[in-house]
Design a protein around this motif. Structure first.
Motif, PDB file in Angstrom:
ATOM      1  N   UNK A 111      85.040  80.471 -23.240  1.00 42.34           N
ATOM      2  CA  UNK A 111      84.423  80.223 -22.443  1.00 42.34           C
ATOM      3  C   UNK A 111      82.635  80.585 -22.343  1.00 42.34           C
ATOM      4  N   UNK A 112      82.925  82.113 -22.311  1.00 41.92           N
ATOM      5  CA  UNK A 112      81.415  82.485 -21.826  1.00 41.92           C
ATOM      6  C   UNK A 112      80.911  82.744 -22.971  1.00 41.92           C
ATOM      7  N   UNK A 113      80.397  82.801 -24.003  1.00 46.13           N
ATOM      8  CA  UNK A 113      79.912  82.699 -25.532  1.00 46.13           C
ATOM      9  C   UNK A 113      79.686  81.233 -25.532  1.00 46.13           C
ATOM     10  N   UNK A 114      80.370  80.129 -25.111  1.00 46.13           N
ATOM     11  CA  UNK A 114      80.352  79.051 -25.550  1.00 46.13           C
ATOM     12  C   UNK A 114      79.825  78.321 -24.827  1.00 46.13           C
ATOM     13  N   UNK A 115      79.644  78.894 -23.081  1.00 49.38           N
ATOM     14  CA  UNK A 115      79.385  77.385 -22.080  1.00 49.38           C
ATOM     15  C   UNK A 115      78.407  78.435 -21.662  1.00 49.38           C
ATOM     16  N   UNK A 116      78.167  80.191 -21.465  1.00 52.65           N
ATOM     17  CA  UNK A 116      77.725  80.984 -20.269  1.00 52.65           C
ATOM     18  C   UNK A 116      77.938  80.464 -19.022  1.00 52.65           C
ATOM     19  N   UNK A 117      79.875  80.006 -18.782  1.00 55.46           N
ATOM     20  CA  UNK A 117      80.401  80.011 -17.573  1.00 55.46           C
ATOM     21  C   UNK A 117      81.864  79.954 -17.979  1.00 55.46           C
ATOM     22  N   UNK A 118      82.077  80.206 -16.475  1.00 49.66           N
ATOM     23  CA  UNK A 118      83.707  80.485 -17.315  1.00 49.66           C
ATOM     24  C   UNK A 118      84.332  79.483 -15.988  1.00 49.66           C
ATOM     25  N   UNK A 119      85.509  79.630 -16.123  1.00 46.26           N
ATOM     26  CA  UNK A 119      86.169  78.575 -15.201  1.00 46.26           C
ATOM     27  C   UNK A 119      87.457  78.075 -15.737  1.00 46.26           C
ATOM     28  N   UNK A 120      88.754  78.353 -14.931  1.00 43.40           N
ATOM     29  CA  UNK A 120      89.633  77.627 -15.447  1.00 43.40           C
ATOM     30  C   UNK A 120      90.743  75.970 -14.493  1.00 43.40           C
ATOM     31  N   UNK A 121      89.471  75.934 -13.918  1.00 44.14           N
ATOM     32  CA  UNK A 121      89.689  74.505 -12.394  1.00 44.14           C
ATOM     33  C   UNK A 121      89.628  73.649 -12.961  1.00 44.14           C
ATOM     34  N   UNK A 122      90.868  72.431 -12.579  1.00 40.57           N
ATOM     35  CA  UNK A 122      90.450  71.270 -13.426  1.00 40.57           C
ATOM     36  C   UNK A 122      88.914  70.233 -12.684  1.00 40.57           C
ATOM     37  N   UNK A 123      87.884  71.418 -12.024  1.00 36.52           N
ATOM     38  CA  UNK A 123      86.580  70.455 -12.541  1.00 36.52           C
ATOM     39  C   UNK A 123      85.907  71.601 -13.689  1.00 36.52           C
ATOM     40  N   UNK A 124      85.867  72.031 -13.541  1.00 34.37           N
ATOM     41  CA  UNK A 124      85.671  72.964 -14.642  1.00 34.37           C
ATOM     42  C   UNK A 124      85.816  72.697 -16.411  1.00 34.37           C
ATOM     43  N   UNK A 126      87.326  69.259 -17.267  1.00 32.52           N
ATOM     44  CA  UNK A 126      86.188  68.456 -17.206  1.00 32.52           C
ATOM     45  C   UNK A 126      85.148  68.816 -17.516  1.00 32.52           C
ATOM     46  N   UNK A 127      84.259  69.370 -16.497  1.00 33.92           N
ATOM     47  CA  UNK A 127      82.769  69.649 -17.418  1.00 33.92           C
ATOM     48  C   UNK A 127      82.762  69.807 -18.599  1.00 33.92           C
ATOM     49  N   UNK A 128      83.451  70.656 -19.104  1.00 32.52           N
ATOM     50  CA  UNK A 128      83.497  71.354 -20.512  1.00 32.52           C
ATOM     51  C   UNK A 128      83.584  70.467 -21.505  1.00 32.52           C
ATOM     52  N   UNK A 129      84.434  69.518 -20.598  1.00 32.36           N
ATOM     53  CA  UNK A 129      84.357  68.302 -21.876  1.00 32.36           C
ATOM     54  C   UNK A 129      84.152  67.560 -21.979  1.00 32.36           C
TER      55      UNK A 129
END
Length: 500
Positions: A151-164, A166-169
């Motif tokens: 995630x970090x290299x792709x989005x500069x954000x990390x998170x495994x929670x459902x809201x995150x 959905x955000x990545x999607x």
């Protein structure tokens, strides 16, 4: 020859494996009994060489090493250095133990990469707490590495929670398109990171990403900043200047805090977004720009439209694809990952080794409200890293400035008992804190509001302690307070184990 100590019964879930490297058989046997009593599998070795043989064997995967400093074949510190130099064991958690510890040994062990260091004779609780914390930290680090890679290299954000997730999607879906995006959310949730991720995953990734903070630019200068100006267009315009729309040509323009832009500037932004045409201040010449506009705000723009402070046509032009950045309280399960990531970043920027964060600290962080969101969490982690020693403990965690006044209100002469008194010095039969003696106006149904509140608080703490089996850490989490604050309350209210 290395001794393989008894493991879990066949068919049982695979336990975590601990390798004890110590030339004293009694020490190995003691650690075996202590650790197996907690469900760990234990392996033993008398020398550093035997320990390294076990670590090299694919048949005996090891999760943690307890390494003595004084060994027959080499120093435990030399063995630690060799293990840290081997790619296969570079990240293996290692706790160094010693019967003749010096400050120099402890410092060297930590510098060489030991996860913890303690002396003999071994205290059972000290061993178990250290083993649990180190294994937990190692697991969290592995999870961070896995999530970071994905995630970090792709989005500069990390998170495994459902809201995150959905955000990545949503980011991945909208990024390849030309659609305008409006990112909403509270301050400190990472709206700019979302905009940068959309740009980086879009066909415009090789073009410029230009950010403008609409709230930071004076009203009289916003048009000049966005569209540029000609020489002499206004007092102080001594030379021609390209605006941010021109600078973002072929890329992305990020209008942060768009809700603070005045109506006059909004009208010109609308024209630029609709037609791709702008004019510098002081010029009638039309300039064509190819810009994708992303906007962000922590305000309710729909309400701004109703109140006449935001143009409806611009709102719908920007919000073709709305994305909401989740607040930290909505993704509490991401807090340990974020805390570790911020610790790694802080250590890298300051040229130091990342400090382990105790499990108790992670629980306390999860119990906070975080009105400042991820930005506030980052500040707390960095401050804790500065205040702490070799690891971040609960004592290093700054007080929560957002804690309820009910929890944090200091005692005074008319309030709760003095927290500095020992528990045994406070009479269990004394009236509730702040209550008046019988026969006075404050007694019974006439308790003051403060006295009633404190009496109710005391009872609630006792009830929660009973529910958790008098487990302080679990009670603190349920009550939403830090463990140190709960201890203060217990002393202040003279709460005794087993009462109630």
């Amino acid at each position: 020859m290395a001794d393989v100590l008894p493991s879990a019964p066949p068919g049982a879930p695979a336990p975590r494996t601990v390798l004890v490297v110590d030339d004293e058989k009694n020490i190995r046997r003691t650690l075996q009994l202590v650790l197996e009593g907690e469900g760990y599998r234990v392996l033993g070795a008398e020398t550093a060489s035997q320990g390294m043989e076990l670590l090299a064997s694919p048949e005996t995967p090891v999760d943690l090493v307890l390494l003595d400093v004084k060994l027959p074949d080499m120093s435990g510190l030399d063995a630690l250095a060799k293990l840290r130099g081997d790619e296969a064991t570079r990240d293996l958690p290692i706790i160094v133990i010693s019967g003749h510890a010096t400050v120099h040994d402890a410092v060297q062990a930590i510098k060489l990469g030991a996860s913890d260091f303690f002396e003999k004779p071994l205290a059972r609780e000290r061993v178990l707490v250290s083993v649990r914390n180190v294994l937990h930290a190692a697991k969290a680090q592995r999870e961070l590495a896995r999530v970071t890679e994905q995630q970090l290299q792709r989005f500069e954000m990390i998170g495994r929670s459902a809201p995150m997730q959905r955000l990545f999607h949503e980011i991945e879906k909208v990024a390849p398109t030309k659609a305008s995006v409006l990112v909403t959310g509270e301050s400190g949730t990472g709206k700019e990171l979302i905009a940068r991720a959309i740009h980086r995953l879009s066909p415009r990734a090789d073009g410029p990403f230009v950010k403008v903070n609409c709230a930071a630019i004076p009203r009289e200068l916003i048009e000049s900043e966005l569209f540029g100006h000609e020489k002499g267009a206004f007092t102080g315009a001594q030379q021609k200047r390209r605006g941010l729309f021109e600078q973002a040509h072929g890329g992305t323009l990020f209008l942060d805090e768009i809700g603070d832009m005045d109506l006059v500037a909004q009208a010109k932004v609308l024209r630029a977004v609709q037609s791709g045409e702008i004019s510098r201040v002081g010029s009638e010449h039309v300039i064509h720009v190819d810009v994708r506009v992303l906007a962000a705000t922590n305000k309710d723009l729909a309400r701004g439209v109703e109140g006449g402070t935001f143009r409806e046509d611009l709102y719908f032009r920007l919000a073709v694809f709305p994305i909401r950045s989740p607040a930290l309280r909505e993704r509490v399960e991401d807090i340990p990952l974020l805390a570790l990531a911020f610790m790694e970043q802080f250590a890298r920027e300051n040229g130091i080794r990342p400090k382990p964060i105790d499990d108790e600290v992670m629980h306390a962080l999860a119990g906070r409200k975080w009105p400042g969101n991820v930005r506030e969490l980052k500040n707390v982690v960095e401050r804790s890293a500065i205040l702490s020693g070799d690891r971040v403990t609960i004592a290093d965690l700054p007080e929560d400035p957002h804690a309820s006044p009910f929890e944090e209100e200091p005692a005074d002469a008319a309030g709760a008992p003095d927290a500095s008194q020992p528990m045994d010095a406070i009479d269990d039969d004394a009236p509730a804190a702040g209550a008046s003696p019988p026969g006075t106006p404050g007694h019974g149904a006439h308790l003051t509001l403060r006295a009633f509140r404190e009496k109710s608080e005391r009872q609630y703490i006792v009830d929660t302690l009973r529910m958790t089996g008098w487990n302080i850490s679990r009670t603190a989490i349920l009550l939403g307070v830090e463990r140190t604050n709960l201890h203060k309350k217990i002393r202040a209210y003279a709460i005794k184990r087993g009462e109630g």
